[in-house]
Each structure stands twice: as C-alpha cells, then as structure tokens.
Design a protein around this motif. Structure first.
Motif, PDB file in Angstrom:
ATOM      1  N   ARG A 531       0.773  -1.125   0.016  1.00 51.30           N
ATOM      2  CA  ARG A 531       0.105  -0.020  -0.120  1.00 51.30           C
ATOM      3  C   ARG A 531       0.915   1.263   0.102  1.00 51.30           C
ATOM      4  NH1 ARG A 531      -3.009  -3.851   3.323  1.00 51.30           N
ATOM      5  NH2 ARG A 531      -4.973  -3.844   2.479  1.00 51.30           N
ATOM      6  N   THR A 532       0.153   2.529  -0.439  1.00 52.34           N
ATOM      7  CA  THR A 532       0.856   3.690  -0.238  1.00 52.34           C
ATOM      8  C   THR A 532       0.555   4.172   1.343  1.00 52.34           C
ATOM      9  OG1 THR A 532       0.476   4.310  -2.624  1.00 52.34           O
ATOM     10  CG2 THR A 532       0.991   5.995  -1.201  1.00 52.34           C
ATOM     11  N   VAL A 533       1.529   4.348   2.011  1.00 51.16           N
ATOM     12  CA  VAL A 533       1.333   4.835   3.388  1.00 51.16           C
ATOM     13  C   VAL A 533       2.135   6.016   3.760  1.00 51.16           C
ATOM     14  CG1 VAL A 533       1.932   3.892   5.705  1.00 51.16           C
ATOM     15  CG2 VAL A 533       1.418   2.371   4.054  1.00 51.16           C
ATOM     16  N   LEU A 534       1.264   6.648   4.721  1.00 51.80           N
ATOM     17  CA  LEU A 534       1.866   8.005   4.986  1.00 51.80           C
ATOM     18  C   LEU A 534       1.740   7.885   6.595  1.00 51.80           C
ATOM     19  CD1 LEU A 534       2.806  10.919   4.768  1.00 51.80           C
ATOM     20  CD2 LEU A 534       0.400  11.595   4.768  1.00 51.80           C
ATOM     21  N   VAL A 535       3.002   7.879   7.419  1.00 55.29           N
ATOM     22  CA  VAL A 535       2.813   7.780   8.684  1.00 55.29           C
ATOM     23  C   VAL A 535       3.450   8.915   9.406  1.00 55.29           C
ATOM     24  CG1 VAL A 535       5.116   6.381   8.578  1.00 55.29           C
ATOM     25  CG2 VAL A 535       3.971   6.174  10.564  1.00 55.29           C
ATOM     26  N   VAL A 536       2.984   9.070  10.404  1.00 52.57           N
ATOM     27  CA  VAL A 536       3.324  10.229  11.484  1.00 52.57           C
ATOM     28  C   VAL A 536       4.134   9.377  12.374  1.00 52.57           C
ATOM     29  CG1 VAL A 536       2.872  12.200  12.864  1.00 52.57           C
ATOM     30  CG2 VAL A 536       1.584  11.860  10.612  1.00 52.57           C
ATOM     31  N   ALA A 537       5.285   9.977  13.178  1.00 50.54           N
ATOM     32  CA  ALA A 537       5.934   9.329  13.981  1.00 50.54           C
ATOM     33  C   ALA A 537       6.721  10.185  14.846  1.00 50.54           C
ATOM     34  CB  ALA A 537       6.961   8.226  13.408  1.00 50.54           C
ATOM     35  N   HIS A 538       6.952   9.918  16.142  1.00 56.36           N
ATOM     36  CA  HIS A 538       7.654  10.663  17.106  1.00 56.36           C
ATOM     37  C   HIS A 538       9.046  10.017  17.126  1.00 56.36           C
ATOM     38  CE1 HIS A 538       8.763  13.106  20.303  1.00 56.36           C
ATOM     39  NE2 HIS A 538       8.828  12.263  21.104  1.00 56.36           N
ATOM     40  N   ARG A 539       8.771   8.704  17.494  1.00 62.29           N
ATOM     41  CA  ARG A 539      10.007   7.992  17.751  1.00 62.29           C
ATOM     42  C   ARG A 539      10.682   7.388  16.306  1.00 62.29           C
ATOM     43  NH1 ARG A 539       9.252   3.233  19.351  1.00 62.29           N
ATOM     44  NH2 ARG A 539      11.269   2.894  20.518  1.00 62.29           N
ATOM     45  N   LEU A 540      11.900   7.843  15.872  1.00 62.03           N
ATOM     46  CA  LEU A 540      12.512   7.837  14.627  1.00 62.03           C
ATOM     47  C   LEU A 540      12.712   6.373  14.228  1.00 62.03           C
ATOM     48  CD1 LEU A 540      14.891  10.829  14.527  1.00 62.03           C
ATOM     49  CD2 LEU A 540      12.369  10.597  13.978  1.00 62.03           C
ATOM     50  N   ALA A 541      12.866   5.687  15.376  1.00 66.69           N
ATOM     51  CA  ALA A 541      13.315   4.213  15.416  1.00 66.69           C
ATOM     52  C   ALA A 541      12.270   3.353  14.669  1.00 66.69           C
ATOM     53  CB  ALA A 541      13.858   3.320  16.513  1.00 66.69           C
ATOM     54  N   SER A 542      11.048   3.711  14.809  1.00 65.86           N
ATOM     55  CA  SER A 542       9.951   2.959  14.392  1.00 65.86           C
ATOM     56  C   SER A 542       9.756   3.255  12.875  1.00 65.86           C
ATOM     57  CB  SER A 542       8.654   3.344  15.039  1.00 65.86           C
ATOM     58  OG  SER A 542       8.240   4.783  14.944  1.00 65.86           O
ATOM     59  N   VAL A 543      10.491   4.321  12.356  1.00 68.68           N
ATOM     60  CA  VAL A 543      10.256   4.599  10.607  1.00 68.68           C
ATOM     61  C   VAL A 543      11.330   4.369  10.088  1.00 68.68           C
ATOM     62  CG1 VAL A 543       7.972   5.500  11.198  1.00 68.68           C
ATOM     63  CG2 VAL A 543      10.130   6.882  11.234  1.00 68.68           C
ATOM     64  N   ALA A 544      12.515   4.041  10.579  1.00 68.69           N
ATOM     65  CA  ALA A 544      13.891   4.092  10.187  1.00 68.69           C
ATOM     66  C   ALA A 544      13.975   3.430   8.780  1.00 68.69           C
ATOM     67  CB  ALA A 544      14.954   3.553  11.049  1.00 68.69           C
ATOM     68  N   GLY A 545      13.038   2.359   8.623  1.00 62.08           N
ATOM     69  CA  GLY A 545      13.046   1.537   7.423  1.00 62.08           C
ATOM     70  C   GLY A 545      12.218   1.967   6.433  1.00 62.08           C
ATOM     71  N   ALA A 546      11.461   3.426   6.569  1.00 61.26           N
ATOM     72  CA  ALA A 546      10.543   3.852   5.612  1.00 61.26           C
ATOM     73  C   ALA A 546      11.378   4.206   4.155  1.00 61.26           C
ATOM     74  CB  ALA A 546       9.832   5.220   6.154  1.00 61.26           C
ATOM     75  N   ASP A 547      10.632   4.097   3.247  1.00 56.41           N
ATOM     76  CA  ASP A 547      11.252   4.471   1.986  1.00 56.41           C
ATOM     77  C   ASP A 547      11.612   5.943   1.794  1.00 56.41           C
ATOM     78  OD1 ASP A 547      10.451   2.049   0.304  1.00 56.41           O
ATOM     79  OD2 ASP A 547       8.722   2.457   1.088  1.00 56.41           O
ATOM     80  N   ARG A 548      10.997   6.749   2.479  1.00 50.23           N
ATOM     81  CA  ARG A 548      11.328   8.231   2.341  1.00 50.23           C
ATOM     82  C   ARG A 548      11.020   8.764   3.753  1.00 50.23           C
ATOM     83  NH1 ARG A 548       9.519  12.398  -2.141  1.00 50.23           N
ATOM     84  NH2 ARG A 548      11.235  11.092  -3.127  1.00 50.23           N
ATOM     85  N   ILE A 549      12.015   9.490   4.433  1.00 47.62           N
ATOM     86  CA  ILE A 549      11.445  10.381   5.671  1.00 47.62           C
ATOM     87  C   ILE A 549      11.480  11.695   5.188  1.00 47.62           C
ATOM     88  CG2 ILE A 549      12.256  10.676   7.991  1.00 47.62           C
ATOM     89  CD1 ILE A 549      13.675   7.818   7.873  1.00 47.62           C
ATOM     90  N   VAL A 550      10.472  12.672   5.752  1.00 39.26           N
ATOM     91  CA  VAL A 550      10.255  13.826   5.606  1.00 39.26           C
ATOM     92  C   VAL A 550      10.191  14.596   6.957  1.00 39.26           C
ATOM     93  CG1 VAL A 550       8.461  15.740   4.763  1.00 39.26           C
ATOM     94  CG2 VAL A 550       9.007  13.666   3.370  1.00 39.26           C
ATOM     95  N   VAL A 551      11.201  15.709   7.141  1.00 43.79           N
ATOM     96  CA  VAL A 551      11.294  16.265   8.418  1.00 43.79           C
ATOM     97  C   VAL A 551      10.819  17.495   7.986  1.00 43.79           C
ATOM     98  CG1 VAL A 551      12.981  17.148  10.294  1.00 43.79           C
ATOM     99  CG2 VAL A 551      13.552  15.087   8.882  1.00 43.79           C
ATOM    100  N   LEU A 552       9.759  17.815   9.126  1.00 42.07           N
ATOM    101  CA  LEU A 552       9.068  19.092   9.145  1.00 42.07           C
ATOM    102  C   LEU A 552       9.463  19.952  10.252  1.00 42.07           C
ATOM    103  CD1 LEU A 552       5.291  18.112   8.487  1.00 42.07           C
ATOM    104  CD2 LEU A 552       6.911  19.009   6.768  1.00 42.07           C
TER     105      LEU A 552
END
Length: 600
Positions: A531-552
């Motif tokens: 699926r195409t997933v957009l995830v909001v995370a506070h703990r960076l370790a939980s999304v370290a394997g994401a295809d792209r990480i966007v820092v706001l």
C-alpha cells in the motif's frame, strides 16, 4: 465544484427548529386558548348564580338551572379541548425530537472530520440528547400552560371590567406590580445566565482536573496543594451562585408576595369595602372579584416556571442550532475518479493550511508519495506532522495548493469514494459500543466471519478475541475492556479489512508499552504491505526503514530522504536521531515498511 459552505453560525434558532411542527403546535395553542377562555365560565357562573339566588323575592329557578347548565357545559368543553390540545402538543414534541435528531445526525455526517477534533464528544452528545430533551417541556407543556395563563387573565379581567370597572382597576394594582417584579427578575436572570454557564464550566473543569490528576499529585506529594486549588474554585463558584440566587430570589419573593392570594384578597376587600360603603358598588357584585380575583394569583405565579422553561429551551436550541450550522464538507457537483493505473500516487503541491487565517500551520509543502511506498513525517511537536497527514483523508482542506490522488484533487473525489481509497489509524482509538466483530467490519459490514478473523490474525489480535467467553460476539465496554495496545490492533484490523490502497498512520504506537508496541509494529507492517502509506511518527526508530522520511520544521519541509541519507547529511534528522538513540546513532533499525534485510 459545488461547495456547501453551510449556514452561518447562529442562524438556526428555536423558531426555525419548531418549523416542522409549527402548524400542529399552533393548533394546540389555539385549542388551549379556547379552553382557557371556557375555564373562566364556571367561576363567572358561580357569581351569576349568587346574583340569582340572593336577589330579592323568589329565586328564578329557570335562570339558576340555565347558569348551572352553561357552567357544566363549559367545564366539559374545557376538559375535551385541554385533552386534545395536550395530545397534539405531545405528538408535535415527539416529531420535533425525531426531526431535530435526524437533522443533527445528517449534518454531523457531512461536516469535515477535522471539525470534531476541536469539540469533545460530550458536548456533541449533550446537544443530541439532553438539549433536545430540554425542548420537550417547552413544546409539550410550557407553551400551552403559558397560553392558558395569559388567556385566562385577559378573559377574567374583561369579565371583571364588565362587572365594575372601578373595582377592576383596584384589582389591577397588585397584578401590575407583581408582573413588573417578575419581568425584572427574568431580565436579570437572562443577563446573568452566561456568567453562570462560565462559572459552572470552571467548577466542572476544576473537578475533572482534580479527579484525573489525583494519582500524579499524590505521587509527587502535592495532594494538599491540588485540593486547595479545587476548594478555592468550589468556593468561588459557591460565592457567585449565592450572590446570584440571593438577588434572584429576593426579586422572586417580592413578586410572589405581591401576587399571592392574601395580597389579592386584601386589595379586593379594602377596595370593595370602600366602594360598597360609598354606594358605588352592590355588595353582591363584590363576589366575582373575590372568586375570580383570587383565581388569577396562582396562574400568574406559575409564569415564573414557564419563563425558566422558555429560557432553558432557548439556550438549548442555540447549542443545537450551532451544530446544525456547522460548515459542511465541500462536495463536487461532478465527481472525478482518480487514475490508479500503476498504483495510487499521492501528490501535494504548494500546500498551505492554517486553523486561523493569521497563523499558518503549513506552508509551501511539495511532496510526492509513490505507489507502494512508505513515507514518514517526523519533526518536533507542533511542526505540523499530524495536520499534514490529515489533509489526505480530508479532515481539513488546504487553504492553498492541492492534495491529489492519481492526479485528481481530493476535493473533486466524492467523499464515499475517497474513504474507499484512504483509511487511517489514529493514536486515539475509538471503539463502538458493539460486538468485536462489528467493530472490525465497520468499513465492510458485509464481510463474513472468516474474513474478519483473517484481518484480526493479521493485526495480531485474533488470539485475544477468541480467548473471550463470547469471542467475536463480545460487546466492547460491556463484556470486555481492551487495553490501549489491544484497541490499537483492533483499529488496525479494521483498516486491513477495509483494503484501501492508501493508509494514513498517526502515531499508532504512541501510547503502547514495549511488548504491545512490538505486536502493533508487526500489525502495521502487515497493513502497509503493498500500500501507499503516510505515517506520522515521534520515535524515529519506528520508521527508520521507511522509503522516505520527511522532516518538518514549523510547517515547512526541512529535509527529506532515506534514513541513511539523512544521517549522512548531519542535519536536523541526524541530531534528532542522536538524541533518541545515543548509543546507536548509526543503527538503521527497520520499522514500518522495512523488508527482512533491514531487520535487526
């Protein structure tokens, strides 16, 4: 595109709410007015019968029986008309409650999802249930009773003026003074009702804060301090309430004394004695004023209660009206279907958004979510992560720019079609007062049991549910209370069952303990697959394997890339990673979206 902006706030009032039942209510009021006029006849007949029986010479039996028959007929007619009017009013009230609740449900079903985030469920539930109930007494009782009071008073005074205008004027003195005092009290209450509501909200807030925080303040030895704050708030409310009620009851007591039967009788006896002594009034003509004058006191005193009912109903109607005037979600006149060939591609171009016009939350957001990829939004609290994620399922619409799926702006996609494309899992899970099965298949009510269990297994919650005495038939909140992590997995099972090609995850593991987090991460990985997933995370370790990480940062994109790229860049993300993982600053822990090769 046709935009349903909704009615301006405050335009839906009590009069508009009553419009569906206005004709029946008007008929009921008319019948009650006629009944109130007839109610005077038996009392007037007593006075007329006294004239006949006390006249000099033999009593006119025929006239006496005629007066008696008229009184009896008027009494029967009064009973019949009152019963019919009451029946009409109660039927109108039932239809009004049904109409208002249907309108509320219909309206709330068409407002943007983000509208609910600023309003507690308690306030909405109060309007749907208690505020609608508050209008019941007005429609079914108070309007009819107030009509009866006014008509009875006017007919009675008309008859008494016909008997003797001078004596009627004497009777009017206490009535006018009492009504003036009553009107002053009602005006004062109306003016201070807003202050009372504010004071009540403050004491309720202090009670909730005290109760919910008692564990924390006790832990840190601040129980006495917290109790003092609560006690001070309670004392302030008590002082306000005492002062307000003292002023109100003094005015009410004065009105009640002036309109009391004793005062009315005193005025009639003093005035009547003076007129009879002066030869301006026959003694027998004083009897109608004694009988009917005293009968005016009780109905006029009851105006106090009717006035409060009207004020309460009007206040409740304003709250209901505010919900009915809530802005609706803009819907397209000619919906378009996105092109999903090759997968759902999400594009955000020049996106800006602000809850207030002068305080932008997001500015200049350009972002692409490629089909089948996981994009993570990270950043400090208040950077706009959740707000940006909620633009995709249209919790809000951007104030500038566009959010598109398959090249079509989400505002041009029919809402029901959009929610078949996008599902979301929020950090605050809402479960219905229904069976576990119905909670999971909320998005697909026709799903069979095996399909539901398959989604539950994928979300790692099937074993927990099957261990319940009633299994999937267990009612949430009655048969079982799930922990935060378990409720989150039920929410994920619901999203898995929906089978939407796009998923939005907002801090899905924010409140989970380590053991529950591992299970939730497994469930999220199952949900994200393909699926195409957009995830909001506070703990960076939980999304370290994401295809792209966007820092706001403050509503703007500060940097973006893969975990490794961002660490190598040594920017904001790298600093955040070092703060959260001081002993593993180069450890690429794979969370949502990672394959086996990325796992530790």
């Amino acid at each position: 595109m046709k935009t349903a902006e909704g009615e301006p706030a405050g335009t839906v009032g009590l009069g508009e709410l009553l419009s569906p039942v206005r004709r029946r209510l008007g008929m009921a009021i008319a019948l009650r007015a006629l009944a109130a006029a007839l109610a005077v006849v038996p009392f007037a007949a007593v006075a007329e019968l006294a004239r006949v029986l006390l006249a000099e010479g033999p009593a006119d039996r025929g006239r006496a029986w005629t007066v008696t028959a008229v009184a009896a007929g008027a009494l029967l007619a009064w009973l019949l008309l009152t019963a019919v009017a009451g029946t009409l009013a109660h039927n109108a009230d039932l239809d009004l409650q049904l109409s208002v609740r249907r309108r509320l449900v219909d309206r709330l079903g068409r407002v943007p999802l983000g509208w609910f985030t600023d309003r507690g469920a308690g306030g909405i539930g109060k309007a749907v249930q208690h505020d609608v109930d508050a209008m019941h007494h007005l429609v079914a009782h108070s309007l009819l009773d107030l009509t009866a009071v006014v008509v009875t008073a006017l007919v009675t005074l008309g008859y008494l003026f016909w008997v003797d205008w001078r004596m009627a004027l004497i009777l009017l003195v206490p009535l006018v003074v009492g009504i003036a005092l009553f009107a002053r009290r009602i005006t004062s209450m109306t003016a201070e009702m807003a202050a009372y509501d504010r004071a009540l909200q403050r004491i309720i807030g202090s009670v909730v804060e005290f109760v919910e925080g008692i564990a924390v303040v006790k832990m840190f030895g601040q129980a006495k301090r917290a109790h003092r704050r609560y006690a001070r708030a309670a004392d302030d409310f008590a002082e306000f309430l005492d002062a307000w009620l003292s002023r109100s009851y003094r005015a009410g007591a004065a009105s009640a004394v002036v309109l009391s039967p004793v005062t009315i009788l005193l005025a009639v006896l003093v005035g009547g004695t003076a007129l009879v002594s002066a030869g301006h009034l026959d003694a027998v003509d004083l009897l109608p004023f004694v009988i009917l004058g005293l009968g005016l006191a009780a109905p006029l005193q009851a105006m106090d209660f009717h006035g409060e009912d009207i004020e309460t109903a009007n206040t409740a109607a304003k709250r209901v009206g505010a919900l009915l005037a809530a802005p609706e979600l803009a819907v397209p006149a000619e919906p378009r279907s996105p092109d999903l060939g090759g997968g759902p591609r999400v594009g955000m171009s020049g996106v800006e958004f602000g809850y207030d016009a002068d305080r932008p939350v997001l500015s200049g957001i350009d972002l692409v979510l490629e089909p089948g990829t996981v994009t993570a939004l990270v950043g400090a609290s208040g950077s706009g992560k959740t707000t940006l994620a909620k633009l995709l399922p249209r919790f809000f619409d951007p104030t500038a720019g566009s959010v598109a799926i398959g090249g079509v702006d989400v505002r041009e996609i029919a809402p029901d079609r959009l929610y078949r494309l996008v599902s979301f899992v929020l950090q605050d899970v809402q479960l219905l007062d229904a069976s576990v099965r119905d909670n999971i298949r909320l998005a697909r009510p026709d799903a069979d049991d095996e399909t539901v269990r398959r989604a539950a297994r994928a979300a790692a919650i099937d074993d927990r549910v099957r261990a319940l005495p009633r299994g999937y038939d267990s009612v949430v909140g009655r048969d079982v209370r799930f922990s935060g992590g378990e409720a989150q997995r039920l929410s994920i099972a619901r999203a898995i069952l929906a089978e939407t090609p796009i998923v939005v995850l907002d801090e899905a593991t924010a409140h989970a303990d380590p053991e529950a987090e591992a299970s939730i991460q497994d469930a999220l990985s199952e949900l994200a697959a393909g699926r195409t997933v957009l995830v909001v995370a506070h703990r960076l370790a939980s999304v370290a394997g994401a295809d792209r990480i966007v820092v706001l940062d403050r509503g703007r994109i500060a940097e973006q890339g893969t975990h490794a790229e961002l660490l190598a860049a040594g920017g904001r993300y790298a600093r955040m990673w070092r703060l959260q993982n001081p002993t593993h600053e180069n450890d690429a822990y794979a969370g949502i979206g990672a394959g086996e090769e990325g796992e530790r």
